[in-house]
Design an enzyme around this catalytic site. Structure first.
Site, PDB file in Angstrom:
ATOM      1  N   ASP A  57       0.852  -1.185   0.000  1.00 30.54           N
ATOM      2  CA  ASP A  57       0.000   0.000   0.000  1.00 30.54           C
ATOM      3  C   ASP A  57       0.894   1.244   0.000  1.00 30.54           C
ATOM      4  O   ASP A  57       1.895   1.313   0.715  1.00 30.54           O
ATOM      5  CB  ASP A  57      -0.902  -0.001   1.250  1.00 30.54           C
ATOM      6  CG  ASP A  57      -2.043   0.989   1.129  1.00 30.54           C
ATOM      7  OD1 ASP A  57      -3.206   0.554   1.058  1.00 30.54           O
ATOM      8  OD2 ASP A  57      -1.770   2.222   1.095  1.00 30.54           O
ATOM      9  N   HIS A  80     -10.232  -5.276  -3.100  1.00 30.23           N
ATOM     10  CA  HIS A  80      -8.894  -5.512  -2.556  1.00 30.23           C
ATOM     11  C   HIS A  80      -8.971  -5.947  -1.104  1.00 30.23           C
ATOM     12  O   HIS A  80      -9.846  -5.512  -0.366  1.00 30.23           O
ATOM     13  CB  HIS A  80      -8.006  -4.267  -2.692  1.00 30.23           C
ATOM     14  CG  HIS A  80      -8.622  -2.998  -2.169  1.00 30.23           C
ATOM     15  ND1 HIS A  80      -9.568  -2.281  -2.876  1.00 30.23           N
ATOM     16  CD2 HIS A  80      -8.450  -2.327  -1.012  1.00 30.23           C
ATOM     17  CE1 HIS A  80      -9.940  -1.229  -2.184  1.00 30.23           C
ATOM     18  NE2 HIS A  80      -9.291  -1.224  -1.040  1.00 30.23           N
ATOM     19  N   ASN A 122     -12.722  -3.431   2.855  1.00 32.98           N
ATOM     20  CA  ASN A 122     -13.654  -2.321   2.962  1.00 32.98           C
ATOM     21  C   ASN A 122     -14.630  -2.411   1.787  1.00 32.98           C
ATOM     22  O   ASN A 122     -14.217  -2.643   0.656  1.00 32.98           O
ATOM     23  CB  ASN A 122     -12.907  -0.977   2.921  1.00 32.98           C
ATOM     24  CG  ASN A 122     -11.994  -0.802   4.130  1.00 32.98           C
ATOM     25  OD1 ASN A 122     -12.283  -1.301   5.215  1.00 32.98           O
ATOM     26  ND2 ASN A 122     -10.894  -0.100   3.940  1.00 32.98           N
ATOM     27  N   HIS A 170     -11.221  -6.653 -13.131  1.00 32.37           N
ATOM     28  CA  HIS A 170     -11.882  -5.553 -12.429  1.00 32.37           C
ATOM     29  C   HIS A 170     -13.203  -6.012 -11.842  1.00 32.37           C
ATOM     30  O   HIS A 170     -14.150  -6.302 -12.567  1.00 32.37           O
ATOM     31  CB  HIS A 170     -12.108  -4.370 -13.378  1.00 32.37           C
ATOM     32  CG  HIS A 170     -12.712  -3.188 -12.677  1.00 32.37           C
ATOM     33  ND1 HIS A 170     -11.962  -2.304 -11.930  1.00 32.37           N
ATOM     34  CD2 HIS A 170     -13.999  -2.775 -12.561  1.00 32.37           C
ATOM     35  CE1 HIS A 170     -12.759  -1.392 -11.401  1.00 32.37           C
ATOM     36  NE2 HIS A 170     -14.008  -1.650 -11.768  1.00 32.37           N
TER      37      HIS A 170
END
Ligand code: AMP
Ligand code: ZN
Length: 134
Positions: A37, A107, A94, A53
């Site tokens: 990250d 992710h 999240n 995606h």
């Protein structure tokens, strides 16, 4: 549900998958990528993403059930490789606006290397005045 596009030109993580944006890659195979990250929230903070995606956990279908298992298993493997398995770590997804998702490409966050806060479900009353679908 409409067929999912394999890549989204406007998506920052799709651009990382395509090699158009650099990343510190920790793992790659034909279906997933793991990279550091850019704004780490812990000494170890790796993102594990599917190459195709998919907007969020909400957007997966039964077809991706096994893929989800492999993404989680990869977090387990990376935790061992990065020597945080014994001390403990966190894997977080999240989802959507109120779930704190900013990048709309599914992710998993792998976080560790220091004792993490227990305040997992803290919420912002201020943000609750903003509609979830706004
Ligand atoms: P989320 O809030 O769950 O959508 O998390 C998105 C994460 O992506 C954040 O922790 C960001 O720091 C991270 N991020 C955004 N852009 C990049 C990038 N170019 N390379 C690596 N991580 C990124
Ligand atoms: Zn994407």
């Amino acid at each position: 549900m409409a067929a999912k596009k394999k890549t989204n030109q406007d998506c920052i993580f799709c651009q990382i998958v395509a090699g158009k944006i650099p990343a510190s890659v920790r793992f790659e195979d034909e279906e997933m990528l793991a990279f550091d990250d850019i704004n780490p929230h812990a000494p170890i903070h790796v993102l594990v993403i599917p190459k195709k995606h998919i907007e969020s956990l909400t957007h997966i279908t039964k077809q991706e059930e096994a893929l989800m298992g492999r993404l989680i298993y990869r977090c387990r493997e990376l935790a061992r490789e990065l020597n945080i398995a014994d001390s403990g770590y966190r894997v977080t997804i999240n989802v959507g606006r109120w779930g704190g998702q900013i990048v709309p490409h599914l992710h998993l966050h792998l976080l560790g290397g220091a004792p993490l806060t227990e305040r997992l479900g803290m919420y912002s009353e201020a943000k609750m005045t903003i509609g979830a679908r706004e």
